[in-house]
Design a protein around this motif. Sequence first.
Motif, PDB file in Angstrom:
ATOM      1  N   GLU A   6       1.030   3.983  -3.054  1.00  0.00           N
ATOM      2  CA  GLU A   6       0.673   5.342  -2.780  1.00  0.00           C
ATOM      3  C   GLU A   6       1.864   6.146  -3.156  1.00  0.00           C
ATOM      4  OE1 GLU A   6      -0.365   8.061   1.062  1.00  0.00           O
ATOM      5  OE2 GLU A   6      -0.887   6.118   1.425  1.00  0.00           O
ATOM      6  N   GLN A  12      -5.096   1.932  -1.369  1.00  0.00           N
ATOM      7  CA  GLN A  12      -6.056   1.200  -0.485  1.00  0.00           C
ATOM      8  C   GLN A  12      -6.878   0.072  -1.353  1.00  0.00           C
ATOM      9  OE1 GLN A  12      -5.716   0.582   2.739  1.00  0.00           O
ATOM     10  NE2 GLN A  12      -4.482   2.253   3.402  1.00  0.00           N
ATOM     11  N   THR A  49       1.286   9.129  -5.938  1.00  0.00           N
ATOM     12  CA  THR A  49       1.750  10.406  -5.693  1.00  0.00           C
ATOM     13  C   THR A  49       2.620  10.945  -6.688  1.00  0.00           C
ATOM     14  OG1 THR A  49       1.238  10.251  -3.276  1.00  0.00           O
ATOM     15  CG2 THR A  49       2.361  12.172  -4.038  1.00  0.00           C
ATOM     16  N   SER A  82      -7.922  10.113  -4.773  1.00  0.00           N
ATOM     17  CA  SER A  82      -6.809  10.260  -4.281  1.00  0.00           C
ATOM     18  C   SER A  82      -5.743   9.192  -4.270  1.00  0.00           C
ATOM     19  CB  SER A  82      -6.873  11.004  -2.880  1.00  0.00           C
ATOM     20  OG  SER A  82      -7.325   9.628  -2.090  1.00  0.00           O
ATOM     21  N   THR A  95       0.852  -1.229  -0.170  1.00  0.00           N
ATOM     22  CA  THR A  95      -0.079   0.128  -0.082  1.00  0.00           C
ATOM     23  C   THR A  95       0.890   1.152  -0.050  1.00  0.00           C
ATOM     24  OG1 THR A  95      -1.577  -1.092   1.044  1.00  0.00           O
ATOM     25  CG2 THR A  95      -1.783   1.296   1.212  1.00  0.00           C
ATOM     26  N   SER A  96       1.806   1.126   0.876  1.00  0.00           N
ATOM     27  CA  SER A  96       2.666   2.390   0.874  1.00  0.00           C
ATOM     28  C   SER A  96       3.522   2.609  -0.436  1.00  0.00           C
ATOM     29  CB  SER A  96       3.794   2.234   1.892  1.00  0.00           C
ATOM     30  OG  SER A  96       4.690   3.213   2.033  1.00  0.00           O
ATOM     31  N   GLU A 128      -4.064   7.941  -1.664  1.00  0.00           N
ATOM     32  CA  GLU A 128      -4.365   7.097  -0.671  1.00  0.00           C
ATOM     33  C   GLU A 128      -5.346   6.176  -0.891  1.00  0.00           C
ATOM     34  OE1 GLU A 128      -2.847  11.086   0.661  1.00  0.00           O
ATOM     35  OE2 GLU A 128      -4.319  10.418  -0.699  1.00  0.00           O
TER      36      GLU A 128
END
Length: 201
Positions: A135, A157, A139, A151, A131-132, A153
């Motif tokens: 993201e 997810q 981004t 977004s 997930t990190s 995030e």
Amino acid sequence: MKNHMEKNLDLRVTKTYQSLFRAFAALLSEKKLEDITVNELCELAMIRRATFYKHFSDKFDFFTFFLKELQHSSMMRAAQTADTNDPCTFYISAIRSAFDFMEENAWHLARALESGGILNLLMVLDQDELTSSLEHHLTERKKAGQPLPASPEILAQLFSGALFQLSRWWYTHRDVVDKEEVIAELSSLVRSFCSLCSHDS
């Protein structure tokens, strides 16, 4: 920059982990997780019990770390194969990474199932790292001007949750469901999603 002592410490820790990994894999090929003792693990790895407990609270804590390290290695290999000029290949590489991890470590995962059912399997696999990573990637794509339907995030997810659920589903049905066919369908779905985002721009 790390000094010489810190580098030596890192090297000692790495060697300790490698010794424990080799010993644990050997023991796990002979018996179930609950039958393995910290004493025999340390003896086979040729490390002291005190050293083991300096890093892990018990064998279950170590087993979780063991699988997460295997998962991390699989994800790193996938990231290296992604084409930086094609955002979709990053997501497709993540898909293959998840399924390859399940396939390559089927024996270890089976031991987890034997040692406490499906809940153990769900608990030891770490979704947070994927997930990190997703993201961060999303981004960066947003900063580069790529349109996103939500977004970073939320998308991270959504993607990681769906991917982990699908890969676990495939694992429990792998005798009757072909891995490459599932990956191909998911890859096609990702390509379609990327194409829609591109057209919306």
